[in-house]
Design an enzyme around this catalytic site. Structure first.
Site, mmCIF file in Angstrom:
data_model
loop_
_atom_site.group_PDB
_atom_site.id
_atom_site.type_symbol
_atom_site.label_atom_id
_atom_site.label_comp_id
_atom_site.label_asym_id
_atom_site.label_seq_id
_atom_site.Cartn_x
_atom_site.Cartn_y
_atom_site.Cartn_z
ATOM 1 N N GLY A 136 0.845 -1.193 0.000
ATOM 2 C CA GLY A 136 0.000 0.000 0.000
ATOM 3 C C GLY A 136 0.869 1.227 0.000
ATOM 4 O O GLY A 136 1.494 1.541 1.006
ATOM 5 N N ALA A 137 0.935 1.925 -1.135
ATOM 6 C CA ALA A 137 1.813 3.095 -1.265
ATOM 7 C C ALA A 137 1.065 4.405 -1.098
ATOM 8 O O ALA A 137 1.520 5.450 -1.565
ATOM 9 C CB ALA A 137 2.524 3.061 -2.620
ATOM 10 N N HIS A 139 -8.939 -0.369 18.737
ATOM 11 C CA HIS A 139 -8.504 0.819 17.996
ATOM 12 C C HIS A 139 -9.722 1.452 17.324
ATOM 13 O O HIS A 139 -9.907 1.402 16.120
ATOM 14 C CB HIS A 139 -7.448 0.417 16.973
ATOM 15 C CG HIS A 139 -6.928 1.559 16.142
ATOM 16 N ND1 HIS A 139 -6.331 2.662 16.688
ATOM 17 C CD2 HIS A 139 -6.910 1.741 14.792
ATOM 18 C CE1 HIS A 139 -5.967 3.479 15.726
ATOM 19 N NE2 HIS A 139 -6.318 2.951 14.557
#
Length: 311
Positions: free
Chosen positions: A7-8, A175
């Site tokens: 994942g960029a 979270h």
């Protein structure tokens, strides 16, 4: 040491930037499904090397998992980010298939890797990665607590008007905006309980601000934050690769610890070369125990929704 980041997008690229700049790994591979995207991000970061002095070799690839082979740590950030008004929980159906596929692909090329999950809803995606891969629980780590704790320290430092580096504080639980538990009772400033400096009202506000810290940034930015999440991932990866054995709140599979089983949720962990080296079982008071149990119930409901989406 080799790290792959799947994942960029903003978080993945920020993570790659911090890991490279700090020399945490000798090699970083940034992978994305969008043609040329990871290559462009990697090239941009590498063009900082001569001016910032780092030696990490960073490369980008489009959906070619063979280039990730023999990674020591794989970070999964892929999936869609939150938009204003969205909760992390709303991403379950979209991101579950992505995380499952990525986990299987990275392990086919790096069977000994430790996987760090960042994709939201993070606790549920960590649970999915664990169940989908069948890996021992020490090798699947959810990052969320590291980020939530850093935001907790930020809000405490603002309330105290003191440097963040002098503040020690931790967030456990899920979270999520309603499931995380900032441990104000145990927070300290240079070893002194913060309750010596802040009123209960001030501490309650700090806790409330921490819990919506991500949503606050999403509202301001129009998408999820990326600098602090990227740095939090790098902090966790650093403790793994360099066997630092830092105590970091992470989402990990519980088997009776804190009175919970068959769930991934944030608790204090010792992080070293083997991933989760130890789950630290701190003593919670009755109020904290009740909040943790409530948080676990909420996370379990998301896991049930995950199972429904995968059927």
């Amino acid at each position: 040491m080799k790290v792959t980041i799947v994942g960029a997008g903003n978080v993945g690229a920020s993570c790659a930037d911090v890991i490279s700049y700090r020399g945490i790994a000798s090699e970083v591979v940034l992978l994305d499904i969008k043609e040329g995207f990871a290559e462009g991000k990697a090239m941009d970061i590498m063009q900082c090397a001569s001016n910032t002095g780092f030696n990490t070799q960073l490369s980008g690839v489009t959906n070619d998992y063979t280039k990730t082979a023999n990674s020591d740590v794989v970070v999964i950030t892929s999936g869609i980010p939150r938009k204003p008004g969205m909760t992390r929980e709303e991403l379950i159906g979209i991101n579950a298939g992505i995380v499952k596929s990525v986990s299987e692909n990275v392990l086919a090329n790096s069977p000994n890797a430790i996987i760090v999950v960042v994709s939201n809803p993070m606790d549920t995606m960590t649970y999915l990665a664990l169940k989908a891969t069948g890996l021992p629980k020490n090798r699947i780590i959810g990052m969320g607590g590291a980020l939530d704790s850093s935001r907790f320290r930020y809000y405490l430092s603002k309330a105290l008007n003191k440097p963040q580096r002098d503040v020690s504080a931790m967030v456990i639980g899920g979270h999520g905006d309603t499931t995380m538990i900032p441990l104000t009772r145990l927070a300290s400033y240079n070893g002194i309980p913060v309750s010596e400096f802040l009123s209960q009202e001030e501490l309650d506000k700090v806790a409330a601000d921490t819990m919506v810290g991500g949503a606050t940034l999403t509202g301001l930015l129009g998408t999820s934050a990326w600098y602090a999440p990227g740095a939090s991932v790098a902090y966790l990866v650093d403790s793994i690769l360099n066997n630092q054995k830092k105590m970091i709140a992470c989402s990990v599979f519980l088997e009776g610890e804190y009175g919970e089983s068959d769930i991934c949720i944030g608790v204090p962990c010792i992080i070293g070369r083997n991933g989760i080296e130890e789950i630290v079982d701190i003593t919670l008071n009755e109020d904290e125990k009740a909040k943790f149990a409530k948080s676990a119930t909420a996370v379990r409901s998301m896991n049930a929704e995950l199972n429904a989406n995968l059927k």
